[in-house]
Design an enzyme around this catalytic site. Structure first.
Site, PDB file in Angstrom:
ATOM      1  N   ASP A 111       0.849  -1.198   0.000  1.00  0.00           N
ATOM      2  CA  ASP A 111       0.000   0.000   0.000  1.00  0.00           C
ATOM      3  C   ASP A 111       0.885   1.248   0.000  1.00  0.00           C
ATOM      4  O   ASP A 111       1.882   1.335   0.723  1.00  0.00           O
ATOM      5  CB  ASP A 111      -0.911   0.002   1.236  1.00  0.00           C
ATOM      6  CG  ASP A 111      -2.081   0.966   1.088  1.00  0.00           C
ATOM      7  OD1 ASP A 111      -3.227   0.505   1.005  1.00  0.00           O
ATOM      8  OD2 ASP A 111      -1.833   2.196   1.036  1.00  0.00           O
ATOM      9  N   ASN A 115     -12.918  -3.083   3.066  1.00  0.00           N
ATOM     10  CA  ASN A 115     -13.814  -1.937   3.205  1.00  0.00           C
ATOM     11  C   ASN A 115     -14.857  -1.984   2.088  1.00  0.00           C
ATOM     12  O   ASN A 115     -14.516  -2.246   0.933  1.00  0.00           O
ATOM     13  CB  ASN A 115     -13.017  -0.633   3.135  1.00  0.00           C
ATOM     14  CG  ASN A 115     -12.048  -0.491   4.295  1.00  0.00           C
ATOM     15  OD1 ASN A 115     -12.332  -0.909   5.413  1.00  0.00           O
ATOM     16  ND2 ASN A 115     -10.882   0.104   4.037  1.00  0.00           N
ATOM     17  N   VAL A 134     -11.375   2.974  -3.307  1.00  0.00           N
ATOM     18  CA  VAL A 134     -11.099   2.505  -4.672  1.00  0.00           C
ATOM     19  C   VAL A 134     -12.132   1.424  -5.009  1.00  0.00           C
ATOM     20  O   VAL A 134     -12.188   0.391  -4.338  1.00  0.00           O
ATOM     21  CB  VAL A 134      -9.673   1.935  -4.793  1.00  0.00           C
ATOM     22  CG1 VAL A 134      -9.429   1.435  -6.211  1.00  0.00           C
ATOM     23  CG2 VAL A 134      -8.626   2.981  -4.404  1.00  0.00           C
ATOM     24  N   HIS A 162     -10.493  -5.247  -2.913  1.00  0.00           N
ATOM     25  CA  HIS A 162      -9.127  -5.487  -2.453  1.00  0.00           C
ATOM     26  C   HIS A 162      -9.167  -5.856  -0.979  1.00  0.00           C
ATOM     27  O   HIS A 162     -10.012  -5.366  -0.224  1.00  0.00           O
ATOM     28  CB  HIS A 162      -8.229  -4.257  -2.674  1.00  0.00           C
ATOM     29  CG  HIS A 162      -8.828  -2.987  -2.207  1.00  0.00           C
ATOM     30  ND1 HIS A 162      -9.824  -2.324  -2.904  1.00  0.00           N
ATOM     31  CD2 HIS A 162      -8.608  -2.251  -1.090  1.00  0.00           C
ATOM     32  CE1 HIS A 162     -10.170  -1.233  -2.242  1.00  0.00           C
ATOM     33  NE2 HIS A 162      -9.451  -1.175  -1.128  1.00  0.00           N
ATOM     34  N   HIS A 221      -7.058  -5.776   2.458  1.00  0.00           N
ATOM     35  CA  HIS A 221      -5.915  -5.189   3.155  1.00  0.00           C
ATOM     36  C   HIS A 221      -5.286  -6.247   4.063  1.00  0.00           C
ATOM     37  O   HIS A 221      -6.003  -6.956   4.788  1.00  0.00           O
ATOM     38  CB  HIS A 221      -6.359  -4.036   4.056  1.00  0.00           C
ATOM     39  CG  HIS A 221      -6.934  -2.856   3.336  1.00  0.00           C
ATOM     40  ND1 HIS A 221      -6.204  -1.701   3.102  1.00  0.00           N
ATOM     41  CD2 HIS A 221      -8.161  -2.627   2.808  1.00  0.00           C
ATOM     42  CE1 HIS A 221      -6.973  -0.814   2.480  1.00  0.00           C
ATOM     43  NE2 HIS A 221      -8.158  -1.354   2.291  1.00  0.00           N
TER      44      HIS A 221
HETATM   45  P1  AMP Z   1      -9.853   1.422   0.490  1.00  0.00           P
HETATM   46  O1  AMP Z   1      -9.888   2.726   1.224  1.00  0.00           O
HETATM   47  O2  AMP Z   1     -10.231   0.230   1.304  1.00  0.00           O
HETATM   48  O3  AMP Z   1     -10.614   1.502  -0.823  1.00  0.00           O
HETATM   49  O4  AMP Z   1      -8.323   1.166   0.165  1.00  0.00           O
HETATM   50  C1  AMP Z   1      -7.647   1.725  -0.923  1.00  0.00           C
HETATM   51  C2  AMP Z   1      -6.196   1.631  -0.597  1.00  0.00           C
HETATM   52  O5  AMP Z   1      -5.467   1.785  -1.789  1.00  0.00           O
HETATM   53  C3  AMP Z   1      -5.690   2.688   0.383  1.00  0.00           C
HETATM   54  O6  AMP Z   1      -5.106   2.057   1.511  1.00  0.00           O
HETATM   55  C4  AMP Z   1      -4.672   3.455  -0.436  1.00  0.00           C
HETATM   56  O7  AMP Z   1      -3.564   3.898   0.323  1.00  0.00           O
HETATM   57  C5  AMP Z   1      -4.273   2.439  -1.478  1.00  0.00           C
HETATM   58  N1  AMP Z   1      -3.743   2.977  -2.729  1.00  0.00           N
HETATM   59  C6  AMP Z   1      -4.281   3.960  -3.491  1.00  0.00           C
HETATM   60  N2  AMP Z   1      -3.526   4.176  -4.576  1.00  0.00           N
HETATM   61  C7  AMP Z   1      -2.494   3.304  -4.505  1.00  0.00           C
HETATM   62  C8  AMP Z   1      -1.359   3.031  -5.317  1.00  0.00           C
HETATM   63  N3  AMP Z   1      -1.141   3.717  -6.473  1.00  0.00           N
HETATM   64  N4  AMP Z   1      -0.495   2.065  -4.947  1.00  0.00           N
HETATM   65  C9  AMP Z   1      -0.709   1.381  -3.801  1.00  0.00           C
HETATM   66  N5  AMP Z   1      -1.757   1.573  -2.979  1.00  0.00           N
HETATM   67  C10 AMP Z   1      -2.631   2.539  -3.325  1.00  0.00           C
END
Ligand code: AMP
Length: 112
Positions: free
Chosen positions: A29, A85, A94, A98, A100
């Site tokens: 992340d 999430n 996003v 995914h 975590h």
């Molecule tokens: P969520 O809030 O559960 O949708 O998690 C999205 C996650 O994606 C967050 O922890 C961000 O820090 C991570 N994230 C967003 N863009 C990137 C990226 N380019 N590379 C790695 N992680 C990312």
């Protein structure tokens, strides 16, 4: 419009890749919430767990197994947390499913 995770899967933007197979990819992340913070992402663009279908069951199982593999590879021997999430109240940012994998420090409960 493809999500940032599709762009990472397609190598259109860089990421630190920890694991990859035909079903999913694991990356570090970019904004870690703990000493270790990885994301396991299916190559199929399922928007969120709440929209997964019956035929996604093997993919979802694979995500959890790979999450545990990543935790092992990252030496999270004292434990770790797996988080998904979903939607606004879940804190999703996003819209591409995914998992975590978070570890390397003591977690608290309840989560924020
Ligand atoms: P969520 O809030 O559960 O949708 O998690 C999205 C996650 O994606 C967050 O922890 C961000 O820090 C991570 N994230 C967003 N863009 C990137 C990226 N380019 N590379 C790695 N992680 C990312």
């Amino acid at each position: 419009m493809s999500t940032i995770f599709e762009k990472i899967i397609n190598r259109e933007i860089p990421a630190e890749i920890l694991y990859e197979d035909s079903v999913c990819i694991a990356i570090r992340d970019v904004a870690p919430q703990a000493p270790t913070h990885a994301l396991v992402i299916p190559k199929k663009p399922i928007p969120r767990i709440g929209e997964a279908q019956e035929d996604d069951v093997e993919t979802i199982g694979r995500l959890l197994l790979v999450a545990a593999k990543v935790a092992h590879a990252e030496r999270l021997d004292n434990g770790f947390r797996i988080v998904i999430n979903n939607g606004d109240h879940g804190g999703e940012t996003v819209p591409h499913l995914h998992v975590h994998v978070i570890g390397g420090r003591q977690m608290s409960w309840p989560p924020g």
